[in-house]
Design a protein around this motif. Structure first.
Motif, short mmCIF file in Angstrom:
data_model
loop_
_atom_site.label_atom_id
_atom_site.label_comp_id
_atom_site.label_asym_id
_atom_site.label_seq_id
_atom_site.Cartn_x
_atom_site.Cartn_y
_atom_site.Cartn_z
N TYR A 247 0.81 -1.21 0.00
CA TYR A 247 0.00 0.00 0.00
C TYR A 247 0.84 1.27 0.00
CZ TYR A 247 -3.54 -3.44 1.23
OH TYR A 247 -4.36 -4.54 1.25
N ALA A 248 1.95 1.27 0.69
CA ALA A 248 2.78 2.48 0.74
C ALA A 248 3.36 2.80 -0.64
CB ALA A 248 3.91 2.29 1.75
N GLN A 249 3.87 1.77 -1.32
CA GLN A 249 4.40 2.00 -2.67
C GLN A 249 3.28 2.42 -3.63
OE1 GLN A 249 4.96 -0.54 -0.66
NE2 GLN A 249 6.94 -1.57 -1.04
N ALA A 250 2.11 1.82 -3.48
CA ALA A 250 0.99 2.20 -4.33
C ALA A 250 0.62 3.67 -4.11
CB ALA A 250 -0.21 1.31 -4.04
N ALA A 251 0.58 4.08 -2.86
CA ALA A 251 0.24 5.48 -2.55
C ALA A 251 1.27 6.43 -3.14
CB ALA A 251 0.15 5.67 -1.04
N ALA A 252 2.54 6.05 -3.09
CA ALA A 252 3.59 6.92 -3.62
C ALA A 252 3.43 7.09 -5.14
CB ALA A 252 4.96 6.34 -3.29
N HIS A 253 3.14 6.01 -5.83
CA HIS A 253 2.99 6.11 -7.28
C HIS A 253 1.70 6.83 -7.67
CE1 HIS A 253 6.05 2.72 -7.48
NE2 HIS A 253 6.53 3.63 -8.32
N TRP A 254 0.63 6.62 -6.91
CA TRP A 254 -0.60 7.36 -7.22
C TRP A 254 -0.42 8.86 -6.95
CZ3 TRP A 254 -3.79 2.72 -5.29
CH2 TRP A 254 -4.40 2.08 -6.38
N GLN A 255 0.40 9.18 -5.96
CA GLN A 255 0.68 10.60 -5.69
C GLN A 255 1.39 11.23 -6.89
OE1 GLN A 255 -0.07 12.57 -2.81
NE2 GLN A 255 0.50 14.12 -4.31
N GLN A 256 2.34 10.50 -7.48
CA GLN A 256 3.02 11.00 -8.67
C GLN A 256 2.06 11.11 -9.86
OE1 GLN A 256 6.43 7.97 -8.23
NE2 GLN A 256 7.45 9.71 -9.22
N ALA A 257 1.22 10.10 -10.02
CA ALA A 257 0.26 10.12 -11.14
C ALA A 257 -0.72 11.26 -10.99
CB ALA A 257 -0.47 8.79 -11.20
N LEU A 258 -1.14 11.54 -9.74
CA LEU A 258 -2.09 12.63 -9.50
C LEU A 258 -1.48 13.98 -9.86
CD1 LEU A 258 -4.96 13.18 -8.36
CD2 LEU A 258 -3.87 13.58 -6.13
N ALA A 259 -0.20 14.14 -9.59
CA ALA A 259 0.47 15.40 -9.90
C ALA A 259 0.58 15.62 -11.40
CB ALA A 259 1.85 15.43 -9.25
N LEU A 260 0.59 14.54 -12.18
CA LEU A 260 0.73 14.65 -13.63
C LEU A 260 -0.62 14.70 -14.35
CD1 LEU A 260 3.58 12.02 -14.17
CD2 LEU A 260 3.80 14.53 -14.24
N THR A 261 -1.72 14.57 -13.62
CA THR A 261 -3.05 14.52 -14.23
C THR A 261 -3.76 15.85 -14.04
OG1 THR A 261 -3.19 12.16 -13.69
CG2 THR A 261 -5.24 13.26 -14.29
N PRO A 262 -4.24 16.49 -15.11
CA PRO A 262 -4.94 17.78 -14.97
C PRO A 262 -6.18 17.63 -14.08
CG PRO A 262 -4.38 17.36 -17.27
CD PRO A 262 -4.11 16.09 -16.53
N GLY A 263 -6.51 18.73 -13.39
CA GLY A 263 -7.65 18.70 -12.47
C GLY A 263 -8.98 18.49 -13.16
N ASP A 264 -9.12 18.89 -14.43
CA ASP A 264 -10.38 18.70 -15.14
C ASP A 264 -10.48 17.35 -15.84
OD1 ASP A 264 -8.40 19.21 -16.95
OD2 ASP A 264 -9.55 20.63 -18.17
N ASP A 265 -9.46 16.55 -15.69
CA ASP A 265 -9.48 15.21 -16.28
C ASP A 265 -10.30 14.29 -15.37
OD1 ASP A 265 -8.92 12.59 -17.19
OD2 ASP A 265 -6.97 13.24 -17.97
N PRO A 266 -11.29 13.54 -15.92
CA PRO A 266 -12.08 12.63 -15.07
C PRO A 266 -11.22 11.63 -14.31
CG PRO A 266 -13.08 12.86 -17.24
CD PRO A 266 -11.75 13.54 -17.31
N GLN A 267 -10.07 11.32 -14.85
CA GLN A 267 -9.20 10.34 -14.19
C GLN A 267 -8.59 10.92 -12.91
OE1 GLN A 267 -9.21 7.37 -15.26
NE2 GLN A 267 -7.63 6.41 -13.98
N HIS A 268 -8.58 12.25 -12.79
CA HIS A 268 -8.01 12.90 -11.59
C HIS A 268 -8.77 12.48 -10.35
CE1 HIS A 268 -7.03 16.11 -8.71
NE2 HIS A 268 -5.90 16.27 -9.42
N ALA A 269 -10.09 12.46 -10.43
CA ALA A 269 -10.89 12.07 -9.27
C ALA A 269 -10.71 10.60 -8.94
CB ALA A 269 -12.36 12.38 -9.54
N VAL A 270 -10.57 9.77 -9.94
CA VAL A 270 -10.37 8.34 -9.71
C VAL A 270 -9.04 8.09 -9.01
CG1 VAL A 270 -10.13 6.08 -10.82
CG2 VAL A 270 -11.79 7.73 -11.70
#
Length: 284
Positions: A247-270
């Motif tokens: 879970y810790a590694q998953a959270a770290a990678h999702w944090q990076q992915a979230l930073a690269l995803t625009p806020g208006d992208d539907p994938q941002h909320a997911v």
């Protein structure tokens, strides 16, 4: 009618023809004619020698001829010949049934018809699948499209786009072996294409097998090392780690992915929801 069926029917008819051909009748007829000629010739010799019709030699000759020539029916056929012909009918029926059973067992006519139908409908289904304004394909149509793609790929084994489409159909139909096989072939054709790598890695990490999961994660990490951060690659890698309870590694990678995803992208909320859940699971 396919050439295979035509050849099978011709072979069956040939076998039946050999079975019912009057070999014995021809032989009996030829032997009878020869015996009659011999009888007439011998009878003429005895007459020239002065032997009359009641002479013992003539009587014996007549008796021998009657024994050698079989009785015939009204149609001129040897006695019992018609019965022998009728006795062959059950054998002919057995031959037909066995031949039909072997054909159905080995040729799979139902699969052959489905393949022929898929080949005919392939262009139309391919256009419908690529048209955003068209109705989505049903599961049955997707299965037919997959069969058509397999057939087309026999002629175009180097078509990467077709292999990718076949893999995506496998993912939609929850046929992971088909998806892995198709994406794997696409990856062999284009091992440096990020989209091909992402598709193949997605099928691998969802396979549920540790060897496939490790291979998928390795492909994702190699892609990140070679091409730099990518939201889709990071998201998939985080998903795989979450499934493995890292879970810790998953959270770290999702944090990076979230930073690269625009806020208006539907994938941002997911991604944000996944990140929140991974952080909760990572806490002791």
């Amino acid at each position: 009618m396919s050439p295979v069926i035509i050849v099978a029917l011709l072979l069956l008819l040939g076998a039946l023809g050999v079975l019912f051909f009057p070999w014995s009748a021809r032989h009996v007829t030829a032997r009878s004619a020869l015996n009659r000629r011999f009888y007439q010739s011998r009878l003429q010799e005895l007459a020239r020698e002065g032997h009359g019709p009641d002479d013992p030699l003539v009587v014996e000759l007549q008796r021998t001829l009657l024994n050698d020539i079989p009785e015939t029916d009204d149609a001129g056929q040897p006695a019992g010949g018609r019965f022998r012909r009728r006795s062959l009918i059950p054998g002919a029926l057995v031959l037909i049934l066995v031949s039909t059973g072997v054909y159905l067992k080995t040729s799979s006519p139902g699969e052959l018809l489905a393949w022929q139908q898929a080949r005919q409908q392939f262009p139309q289904l391919l256009r419908q699948a690529g048209d955003p304004a068209a109705d989505p394909l049903s599961d049955g149509q997707l299965a037919e499209l997959a069969l058509g793609l397999r057939s087309q790929l026999q002629d175009e084994p180097g078509n990467t786009a077709y292999w990718q489409m076949l893999g995506r159909i496998g993912m939609v139909l929850n046929d992971n072996p088909m998806a892995r096989g198709a994406f794997g072939r696409a990856w062999q054709l284009a091992p440096r294409d990020p989209l091909v790598i992402l598709d193949y890695a997605s099928a691998l990490v969802r396979a549920g097998e540790q060897g496939s999961i490790r291979q998928g994660e390795m492909l994702l990490r190699d892609t990140l090392a070679r091409n730099g951060p990518d939201a889709r690659v990071l998201d998939l890698l985080a998903f795989s780690e979450y499934q493995q309870q890292r879970y810790a590694q998953a959270a770290a990678h999702w944090q990076q992915a979230l930073a690269l995803t625009p806020g208006d992208d539907p994938q941002h909320a997911v991604i944000s929801g996944n990140l929140r859940q991974a952080r909760q699971r990572s806490q002791p």
